[in-house]
Design an enzyme around this catalytic site. Sequence first.
Site, PDB file in Angstrom:
ATOM      1  N   LYS A 123      -2.684   2.063   4.335  1.00 52.08           N
ATOM      2  CA  LYS A 123      -3.787   2.554   3.507  1.00 52.08           C
ATOM      3  C   LYS A 123      -4.530   1.407   2.828  1.00 52.08           C
ATOM      4  O   LYS A 123      -5.731   1.468   2.630  1.00 52.08           O
ATOM      5  CB  LYS A 123      -3.286   3.561   2.465  1.00 52.08           C
ATOM      6  CG  LYS A 123      -2.880   4.881   3.104  1.00 52.08           C
ATOM      7  CD  LYS A 123      -2.846   6.019   2.108  1.00 52.08           C
ATOM      8  CE  LYS A 123      -2.350   7.280   2.760  1.00 52.08           C
ATOM      9  NZ  LYS A 123      -3.301   8.325   2.941  1.00 52.08           N
ATOM     10  N   LYS A 206      -2.388   8.389  13.415  1.00 57.25           N
ATOM     11  CA  LYS A 206      -2.125   9.797  13.152  1.00 57.25           C
ATOM     12  C   LYS A 206      -3.387  10.500  12.663  1.00 57.25           C
ATOM     13  O   LYS A 206      -4.294   9.874  12.117  1.00 57.25           O
ATOM     14  CB  LYS A 206      -0.974   9.968  12.164  1.00 57.25           C
ATOM     15  CG  LYS A 206      -1.347   9.915  10.712  1.00 57.25           C
ATOM     16  CD  LYS A 206      -0.187  10.372   9.849  1.00 57.25           C
ATOM     17  CE  LYS A 206      -0.625  10.523   8.401  1.00 57.25           C
ATOM     18  NZ  LYS A 206      -1.415  11.718   8.129  1.00 57.25           N
ATOM     19  N   LYS A 209      -6.292  13.832   6.854  1.00 60.07           N
ATOM     20  CA  LYS A 209      -7.395  14.429   6.088  1.00 60.07           C
ATOM     21  C   LYS A 209      -8.425  13.389   5.728  1.00 60.07           C
ATOM     22  O   LYS A 209      -9.607  13.649   5.718  1.00 60.07           O
ATOM     23  CB  LYS A 209      -6.871  14.910   4.718  1.00 60.07           C
ATOM     24  CG  LYS A 209      -6.147  16.158   4.679  1.00 60.07           C
ATOM     25  CD  LYS A 209      -5.834  16.445   3.206  1.00 60.07           C
ATOM     26  CE  LYS A 209      -4.362  16.622   3.031  1.00 60.07           C
ATOM     27  NZ  LYS A 209      -3.701  15.541   2.330  1.00 60.07           N
TER      28      LYS A 209
HETATM   29  P1  ATP Z   1      -4.122  11.573   3.592  1.00 66.38           P
HETATM   30  O1  ATP Z   1      -4.971  11.048   4.703  1.00 66.38           O
HETATM   31  O2  ATP Z   1      -4.899  11.756   2.320  1.00 66.38           O
HETATM   32  O3  ATP Z   1      -2.846  10.796   3.379  1.00 66.38           O
HETATM   33  P2  ATP Z   1      -2.686  13.516   5.168  1.00 66.38           P
HETATM   34  O4  ATP Z   1      -3.413  14.307   6.196  1.00 66.38           O
HETATM   35  O5  ATP Z   1      -1.848  12.377   5.635  1.00 66.38           O
HETATM   36  O6  ATP Z   1      -3.717  13.074   4.046  1.00 66.38           O
HETATM   37  P3  ATP Z   1      -0.698  14.304   3.212  1.00 66.38           P
HETATM   38  O7  ATP Z   1      -1.086  15.133   2.040  1.00 66.38           O
HETATM   39  O8  ATP Z   1      -0.508  12.851   3.024  1.00 66.38           O
HETATM   40  O9  ATP Z   1      -1.784  14.567   4.369  1.00 66.38           O
HETATM   41  O10 ATP Z   1       0.629  14.895   3.854  1.00 66.38           O
HETATM   42  C1  ATP Z   1       1.006  16.269   3.697  1.00 66.38           C
HETATM   43  C2  ATP Z   1       2.072  16.634   4.696  1.00 66.38           C
HETATM   44  O11 ATP Z   1       1.491  16.714   6.014  1.00 66.38           O
HETATM   45  C3  ATP Z   1       3.215  15.624   4.815  1.00 66.38           C
HETATM   46  O12 ATP Z   1       4.418  16.341   5.019  1.00 66.38           O
HETATM   47  C4  ATP Z   1       2.867  14.823   6.031  1.00 66.38           C
HETATM   48  O13 ATP Z   1       3.994  14.242   6.659  1.00 66.38           O
HETATM   49  C5  ATP Z   1       2.239  15.894   6.907  1.00 66.38           C
HETATM   50  N1  ATP Z   1       1.291  15.305   7.862  1.00 66.38           N
HETATM   51  C6  ATP Z   1       0.149  14.654   7.551  1.00 66.38           C
HETATM   52  N2  ATP Z   1      -0.470  14.253   8.665  1.00 66.38           N
HETATM   53  C7  ATP Z   1       0.302  14.654   9.706  1.00 66.38           C
HETATM   54  C8  ATP Z   1       0.192  14.521  11.121  1.00 66.38           C
HETATM   55  N3  ATP Z   1      -0.827  13.905  11.665  1.00 66.38           N
HETATM   56  N4  ATP Z   1       1.170  15.064  11.885  1.00 66.38           N
HETATM   57  C9  ATP Z   1       2.230  15.705  11.330  1.00 66.38           C
HETATM   58  N5  ATP Z   1       2.388  15.853   9.999  1.00 66.38           N
HETATM   59  C10 ATP Z   1       1.439  15.339   9.195  1.00 66.38           C
HETATM   60 MG    MG Z   2      -0.898  11.155   4.165  1.00 67.25          MG
END
Ligand code: ATP
Ligand code: MG
Length: 343
Positions: A123, A206, A209
Amino acid sequence: MTEGVQTPSAFTPRIFSGIKPSGGLTLGNYLGAIQKFVAAQEAGTESIFCVVDLHAITVWQDPEDLRNATREVAAGYIASGIDPTKSILFNQSQVHEHAELAWIFNCVARVGWMNRMTQFKEKAGKNAEKQSLGLYAYPSLMAADILLYHATHVPVGEDQKQHVELTRDIAAKFNHDYKVDFFPITEPVIEGPAVRVMNLRDGSKKMSKSGESDMERINMLDDADKIAKKFKKAKTDPEPLPDTMDGLADRPEARNLVNIYASLSGQSSDAVIAEYAGAGWGKFKPALADLAVDKLAPISEEMRRLMDDPSEIDKILAHGAEQARAIAAPILKRTYEIVGMVR
Ligand code: ATP
Ligand code: MG
């Protein structure tokens, strides 16, 4: 040994997990996290689900966007099947104990441990010096989120494995330093074909969001046309699908789409590849888009309905926060006693 404390193995099973309101929910959040949360709730395990707003502000959030995203994540949980009468659902900042326990854990965790966290490196990129101190300390707040409830299991995507391991290290060091068995050694639960849903434009990253381009992710609120368009434009290779998953070892983008299909349909990836052996993308991508729309359309419709009445969502979160605090407050109180704070 402090009186009345349990050994880690003696803790009753309890699940905790959270999602950041750092943007709109994605298919990665749904398959990697929310779908598992619903399964845990339905299996009857005591479950606590959180919209982790304190984590969201580790990077800049416009206040109005943060409020909206908090309600969207809450709506996403409920529309997907989290039932606030069966599980505890709340937003983190309403339970001040999270921030307080995080401070104590900041004093337990070591700088060297934090320096090994790959999420911070990813990040922060080349700009580590300019990141917030909160982004660096994030895993210690996450440990507090989990251990404040003596949670024994944390369902998460694979990207969070390292942070759950750090949570275990913090619990173990606290227990060791203060000669107690107060915090459980929590198990991560990372299962199924979609533990790491990849970015649709780059199979080495990955889906997130907060990723740069909207085309790299499926948002839970995307309509059918958008979902079809994004899968159609998803990066692949010219080869047809092989008949086993081994044949996808060096094809990350193709493997990702098969894994998404498997997770959406509740099948194993092996079953999906056997069904589509020899198929080209012209056949597989529209089938995948149809499947995603079938699954997501009823959820997004319900999310929109819930988001039309933010006061109802706020009521649910406030009630959940009360329930959460009833568990958290005595655990924090005991922690302060163990540490030696005069109360
Ligand atoms: P950000 O980009 O702000 O970090 P994010 O999409 O990674 O957002 P988080 O809020 O960090 O979402 O994670 C919430 C949950 O979703 C966690 O359990 C994380 O492991 C899961 N998660 C996030 N992205 C993925 C993905 N691409 N595949 C599987 N699980 C995911
Ligand atoms: Mg995340």
